[in-house]
Write an enzyme that holds these catalytic residues in place. Structure first.
Site, PDB file in Angstrom:
ATOM      1  N   THR A  24       6.130 -50.756 -27.530  1.00 23.93           N
ATOM      2  CA  THR A  24       4.620 -50.581 -26.926  1.00 23.93           C
ATOM      3  C   THR A  24       3.480 -50.930 -27.813  1.00 23.93           C
ATOM      4  O   THR A  24       2.407 -50.572 -27.657  1.00 23.93           O
ATOM      5  CB  THR A  24       4.323 -49.587 -26.051  1.00 23.93           C
ATOM      6  OG1 THR A  24       4.476 -48.335 -27.090  1.00 23.93           O
ATOM      7  CG2 THR A  24       5.571 -49.191 -25.089  1.00 23.93           C
ATOM      8  N   SER A  31       2.203 -38.097 -22.558  1.00 25.44           N
ATOM      9  CA  SER A  31       0.955 -38.991 -22.449  1.00 25.44           C
ATOM     10  C   SER A  31       0.984 -39.867 -21.062  1.00 25.44           C
ATOM     11  O   SER A  31       0.002 -40.297 -20.398  1.00 25.44           O
ATOM     12  CB  SER A  31       0.823 -40.136 -23.382  1.00 25.44           C
ATOM     13  OG  SER A  31       1.937 -41.189 -23.372  1.00 25.44           O
ATOM     14  N   CYS A  86      -8.584 -45.796 -26.146  1.00 24.30           N
ATOM     15  CA  CYS A  86      -8.605 -46.861 -25.671  1.00 24.30           C
ATOM     16  C   CYS A  86      -9.599 -46.983 -24.500  1.00 24.30           C
ATOM     17  O   CYS A  86      -9.913 -47.991 -23.723  1.00 24.30           O
ATOM     18  CB  CYS A  86      -7.070 -47.053 -24.445  1.00 24.30           C
ATOM     19  SG  CYS A  86      -5.802 -47.187 -25.607  1.00 24.30           S
ATOM     20  N   ASN A 109       0.469 -54.058 -26.067  1.00 21.47           N
ATOM     21  CA  ASN A 109      -0.920 -53.284 -25.926  1.00 21.47           C
ATOM     22  C   ASN A 109      -1.737 -53.546 -26.726  1.00 21.47           C
ATOM     23  O   ASN A 109      -1.322 -53.723 -28.056  1.00 21.47           O
ATOM     24  CB  ASN A 109      -0.477 -51.470 -26.185  1.00 21.47           C
ATOM     25  CG  ASN A 109      -1.278 -50.543 -25.795  1.00 21.47           C
ATOM     26  OD1 ASN A 109      -2.541 -51.075 -25.234  1.00 21.47           O
ATOM     27  ND2 ASN A 109      -0.974 -49.155 -25.870  1.00 21.47           N
ATOM     28  N   GLU A 160     -10.098 -48.211 -31.810  1.00 17.36           N
ATOM     29  CA  GLU A 160      -9.611 -47.054 -32.412  1.00 17.36           C
ATOM     30  C   GLU A 160      -8.661 -47.269 -33.625  1.00 17.36           C
ATOM     31  O   GLU A 160      -7.895 -46.475 -34.074  1.00 17.36           O
ATOM     32  CB  GLU A 160      -8.687 -46.351 -31.360  1.00 17.36           C
ATOM     33  CG  GLU A 160      -7.695 -47.010 -30.748  1.00 17.36           C
ATOM     34  CD  GLU A 160      -7.006 -46.523 -29.569  1.00 17.36           C
ATOM     35  OE1 GLU A 160      -6.364 -45.483 -29.947  1.00 17.36           O
ATOM     36  OE2 GLU A 160      -6.816 -47.011 -28.450  1.00 17.36           O
ATOM     37  N   HIS A 199      -5.324 -49.817 -17.018  1.00 16.75           N
ATOM     38  CA  HIS A 199      -5.092 -49.756 -18.410  1.00 16.75           C
ATOM     39  C   HIS A 199      -3.665 -49.983 -18.539  1.00 16.75           C
ATOM     40  O   HIS A 199      -2.843 -49.283 -17.782  1.00 16.75           O
ATOM     41  CB  HIS A 199      -5.548 -48.447 -19.055  1.00 16.75           C
ATOM     42  CG  HIS A 199      -5.120 -48.642 -20.373  1.00 16.75           C
ATOM     43  ND1 HIS A 199      -5.364 -49.466 -21.315  1.00 16.75           N
ATOM     44  CD2 HIS A 199      -4.325 -47.583 -20.796  1.00 16.75           C
ATOM     45  CE1 HIS A 199      -4.894 -48.983 -22.524  1.00 16.75           C
ATOM     46  NE2 HIS A 199      -4.114 -47.797 -22.248  1.00 16.75           N
ATOM     47  N   SER A 201      -7.008 -41.774 -24.435  1.00 15.06           N
ATOM     48  CA  SER A 201      -6.122 -40.519 -24.507  1.00 15.06           C
ATOM     49  C   SER A 201      -6.952 -39.802 -25.200  1.00 15.06           C
ATOM     50  O   SER A 201      -7.924 -40.123 -25.744  1.00 15.06           O
ATOM     51  CB  SER A 201      -4.776 -40.787 -25.305  1.00 15.06           C
ATOM     52  OG  SER A 201      -3.863 -41.605 -24.758  1.00 15.06           O
ATOM     53  N   LYS A 210       3.598 -47.463 -12.369  1.00 16.73           N
ATOM     54  CA  LYS A 210       3.395 -45.936 -12.192  1.00 16.73           C
ATOM     55  C   LYS A 210       2.182 -45.591 -11.497  1.00 16.73           C
ATOM     56  O   LYS A 210       2.097 -44.483 -10.758  1.00 16.73           O
ATOM     57  CB  LYS A 210       3.811 -45.217 -13.487  1.00 16.73           C
ATOM     58  CG  LYS A 210       5.401 -45.176 -13.909  1.00 16.73           C
ATOM     59  CD  LYS A 210       5.154 -44.430 -15.328  1.00 16.73           C
ATOM     60  CE  LYS A 210       6.684 -44.752 -15.903  1.00 16.73           C
ATOM     61  NZ  LYS A 210       7.775 -44.014 -15.472  1.00 16.73           N
TER      62      LYS A 210
HETATM   63  N1  CAA Z   1      17.167 -51.376 -17.998  1.00 14.13           N
HETATM   64  C1  CAA Z   1      16.275 -51.037 -17.334  1.00 14.13           C
HETATM   65  N2  CAA Z   1      15.587 -50.035 -17.324  1.00 14.13           N
HETATM   66  C2  CAA Z   1      15.848 -49.208 -18.454  1.00 14.13           C
HETATM   67  C3  CAA Z   1      17.077 -49.331 -19.039  1.00 14.13           C
HETATM   68  C4  CAA Z   1      17.841 -50.537 -19.080  1.00 14.13           C
HETATM   69  N3  CAA Z   1      18.976 -50.551 -19.886  1.00 14.13           N
HETATM   70  N4  CAA Z   1      17.192 -48.164 -19.928  1.00 14.13           N
HETATM   71  C5  CAA Z   1      15.925 -47.318 -19.649  1.00 14.13           C
HETATM   72  N5  CAA Z   1      15.264 -48.186 -18.814  1.00 14.13           N
HETATM   73  C6  CAA Z   1      13.979 -47.530 -18.181  1.00 14.13           C
HETATM   74  C7  CAA Z   1      14.008 -45.749 -17.885  1.00 14.13           C
HETATM   75  O1  CAA Z   1      14.755 -45.610 -16.832  1.00 14.13           O
HETATM   76  C8  CAA Z   1      12.445 -45.784 -18.071  1.00 14.13           C
HETATM   77  O2  CAA Z   1      11.949 -46.205 -16.770  1.00 14.13           O
HETATM   78  P1  CAA Z   1      10.897 -44.993 -16.280  1.00 14.13           P
HETATM   79  O3  CAA Z   1       9.887 -44.807 -17.098  1.00 14.13           O
HETATM   80  O4  CAA Z   1      10.649 -45.659 -14.601  1.00 14.13           O
HETATM   81  O5  CAA Z   1      11.789 -43.874 -15.691  1.00 14.13           O
HETATM   82  C9  CAA Z   1      11.791 -46.718 -18.947  1.00 14.13           C
HETATM   83  O6  CAA Z   1      12.852 -47.738 -19.149  1.00 14.13           O
HETATM   84  C10 CAA Z   1      11.438 -46.095 -20.462  1.00 14.13           C
HETATM   85  O7  CAA Z   1      12.680 -45.296 -20.744  1.00 14.13           O
HETATM   86  P2  CAA Z   1      12.450 -44.050 -21.565  1.00 14.13           P
HETATM   87  O8  CAA Z   1      11.414 -43.214 -20.762  1.00 14.13           O
HETATM   88  O9  CAA Z   1      13.670 -43.386 -21.910  1.00 14.13           O
HETATM   89  O10 CAA Z   1      11.720 -44.483 -22.742  1.00 14.13           O
HETATM   90  P3  CAA Z   1      11.326 -43.675 -24.063  1.00 14.13           P
HETATM   91  O11 CAA Z   1      11.537 -42.215 -24.008  1.00 14.13           O
HETATM   92  O12 CAA Z   1      12.080 -44.276 -25.423  1.00 14.13           O
HETATM   93  O13 CAA Z   1       9.787 -44.199 -24.344  1.00 14.13           O
HETATM   94  C11 CAA Z   1       7.416 -44.231 -23.759  1.00 14.13           C
HETATM   95  C12 CAA Z   1       8.934 -44.731 -23.330  1.00 14.13           C
HETATM   96  C13 CAA Z   1       7.309 -42.549 -23.634  1.00 14.13           C
HETATM   97  C14 CAA Z   1       6.563 -45.119 -22.869  1.00 14.13           C
HETATM   98  C15 CAA Z   1       7.324 -44.841 -25.491  1.00 14.13           C
HETATM   99  O14 CAA Z   1       7.536 -46.231 -25.475  1.00 14.13           O
HETATM  100  C16 CAA Z   1       5.977 -44.380 -25.982  1.00 14.13           C
HETATM  101  O15 CAA Z   1       5.777 -43.215 -26.471  1.00 14.13           O
HETATM  102  N6  CAA Z   1       4.935 -45.326 -25.925  1.00 14.13           N
HETATM  103  C17 CAA Z   1       3.737 -45.202 -26.582  1.00 14.13           C
HETATM  104  C18 CAA Z   1       2.651 -43.998 -25.513  1.00 14.13           C
HETATM  105  C19 CAA Z   1       2.116 -44.855 -24.198  1.00 14.13           C
HETATM  106  O16 CAA Z   1       2.130 -46.090 -24.233  1.00 14.13           O
HETATM  107  N7  CAA Z   1       1.969 -44.066 -23.436  1.00 14.13           N
HETATM  108  C20 CAA Z   1       1.375 -44.598 -22.128  1.00 14.13           C
HETATM  109  C21 CAA Z   1       0.291 -43.487 -21.383  1.00 14.13           C
HETATM  110  S1  CAA Z   1      -0.940 -43.035 -22.736  1.00 14.13           S
HETATM  111  C22 CAA Z   1      -1.973 -44.534 -22.539  1.00 14.13           C
HETATM  112  O17 CAA Z   1      -1.912 -45.170 -22.013  1.00 14.13           O
HETATM  113  C23 CAA Z   1      -2.885 -44.635 -23.967  1.00 14.13           C
HETATM  114  C24 CAA Z   1      -2.469 -45.675 -24.856  1.00 14.13           C
HETATM  115  O18 CAA Z   1      -2.699 -46.980 -24.617  1.00 14.13           O
HETATM  116  C25 CAA Z   1      -1.392 -45.387 -25.912  1.00 14.13           C
END
Ligand code: CAA
Length: 396
Positions: A156, A206, A113, A287, A81, A244, A320, A253
């Site tokens: 990521t 996502s 992906c 990733n 991609e 994945h 996605s 998860k």
């Molecule tokens: N110590 C330990 N854990 C902590 C912490 C700390 N100090 N602070 C926060 N955390 C935890 C949170 O509790 C959360 O855990 P849970 O998911 O179990 O609740 C985790 O850390 C992440 O915290 P946030 O959700 O607040 O993080 P964020 O909002 O900044 O972003 C994300 C997380 C949405 C994954 C972001 O990194 C993102 O957008 N990533 C890209 C998208 C992605 O990878 N999506 C995956 C599904 S889509 C897919 O798989 C296709 C692909 O390859 C892209």
């Protein structure tokens, strides 16, 4: 006829960023990236690396591991991609770099992906139908994952390639014909507009789209296999589950969701046993989009202490947008020894850590990389030198 993986090859950049360092630079608690997302190190490609060079390096390793040459390949597909051209496929550059025969189907596949899995399934059907006539398919998943500096997706990112040599003599994994469940739905969870080098993502949405697709594909798999309701938790029929893995926590998860669907009252209890070994290498790379699930498979075969010979592995591929597939394969004798012999853990240990300013400078340089004038650079291996007369130039 059997069809599956005869060998595999991995390419990762020689450089990475420690996520604890990145967290400090962004004013975030390191625990959020390392424990919260489950990633320790993130691969960062150098400016002489791109999707082509990573693909060629991974393919070289897969061919060498099988004692095969370009002449043995009758289908060469790159799932990506993050292609380098709107028209010419990455696979054509790879064909040239590796000297693959002209009697070969050469093309590229795309669905986020999932693109590599689409190519793999096509190759398996090509082998099973007899059309391959003894030739092998070289399927390469190659990507540089990029969300941009300072975005929520930044921790990521990653980059790398996994090459899969597919044939009627699988020495690593024989895929089970007909045992596959697919799920596709038009959603806007992650995409990359033509004008942008960075992906756009609705991050939390996502995650939900991934889990919905997993549920759909897992149920479709059970219907296709026709063996649900035979007692016990369904996912215990697999010796390991490979999801994945955009970041390690996503696999947790995913597994929690699968076990909850099975009716497990303690969905986390089986995580270390069924999923843990598949995350050892991905946690050091981040990733790599199309290749992520296959890097996780390599990690399982390379690091699991259990003898997996003759056992069934479940695999879940998610792209996605979206398209997903749950499928399975049986581990072949000596498969673990063969993958261990690739020395993948040593390969990762030999990399160099980048400082955050070094990483940011590379990210900025990559913005203009496609138009960089070609220059002769010294060094070994496949390298992107720049463009001349609108043509990308590579060292061979
Ligand atoms: N110590 C330990 N854990 C902590 C912490 C700390 N100090 N602070 C926060 N955390 C935890 C949170 O509790 C959360 O855990 P849970 O998911 O179990 O609740 C985790 O850390 C992440 O915290 P946030 O959700 O607040 O993080 P964020 O909002 O900044 O972003 C994300 C997380 C949405 C994954 C972001 O990194 C993102 O957008 N990533 C890209 C998208 C992605 O990878 N999506 C995956 C599904 S889509 C897919 O798989 C296709 C692909 O390859 C892209």
């Amino acid at each position: 006829m059997k069809a599956g993986l005869e060998s595999l090859g991995i390419a990762v950049p020689p450089t990475y960023v420690e996520l604890a360092e990145l967290a400090k630079a962004r004013g975030v608690a390191p625990g959020k990236y390392v424990d919260g997302l489950g990633v320790t190190r993130m691969a960062v490609p150098l400016v002489e690396e791109d999707t082509v060079t990573l693909a060629a390096r991974a393919a070289r390793m897969a061919l060498d591991a099988a004692g095969a040459t370009g002449e043995d390949v009758g289908m060469l597909v790159v799932g990506t991609e993050t292609a380098v051209d709107h028209s010419k496929p990455v696979s054509s550059y790879v064909q040239g770099l590796l000297g693959v025969s002209t009697r070969c189907r050469v093309f590229e596949t795309k669905h986020a992906c999932y693109g590599g899995t689409a190519a793999l399934q096509m190759a398996l059907d090509w082998v099973r139908s007899g059309s391959a006539k003894g030739k092998k398919a070289l399927i390469i998943c190659s990507d540089i994952a990029r969300y941009g500096v300072g975005t929520p997706g930044e921790p990521t990112q990653g980059g790398g390639a996994v090459a899969l040599l597919v044939s009627d003599t699988p020495k690593l994994l024989a895929f089970e014909a007909g045992k596959s469940g697919v799920y596709a739905k038009d959603v806007m969870d992650f995409w990359r507009p033509l004008y942008s080098k960075d992906a756009v993502v609705d991050g939390h949405y996502s995650v939900q789209c991934y889990l919905d697709a997993l549920e759909g594909a897992y149920k479709a798999y059970q219907e296709a296999a026709g063996d649900a309701g035979e007692g016990g938790l369904y996912s215990d029929r697999f010796a390991a589950l490979v999801y994945h893995v955009p970041y390690g926590k996503m696999s947790r998860k995913a597994h929690r969701h699968v076990r909850a669907l099975d009716g497990d009252k303690e969905p986390d209890a089986s995580f270390d046993r069924l999923v843990g070994p598949s995350l050892v290498l991905p946690s050091q790379v981040g990733n790599i989009y199309t290749g992520s699930m296959y890097l996780a498979l390599a990690s399982l075969l390379s690091t699991s202490r259990e003898d997996l010979t003759g056992k069934r592995i479940g695999l879940f591929s998610y792209g996605s947008g979206s398209c997903a597939e749950f499928f399975s394969g049986v581990v072949q004798p000596e498969a673990q020894a063969r993958v261990k012999a690739l020395g993948l853990e040593t390969l990762l240990e030999r990399r160099r850590a980048l400082s955050i300013p070094e990483y940011e400078a590379i990210m900025a340089a990559r913005e203009k990389l496609d138009e960089k004038p070609a220059e002769d650079t010294a060094g070994e291996g496949f390298r992107y030198q720049g463009t001349r007369d609108h043509k990308r130039i590579y060292t061979r």
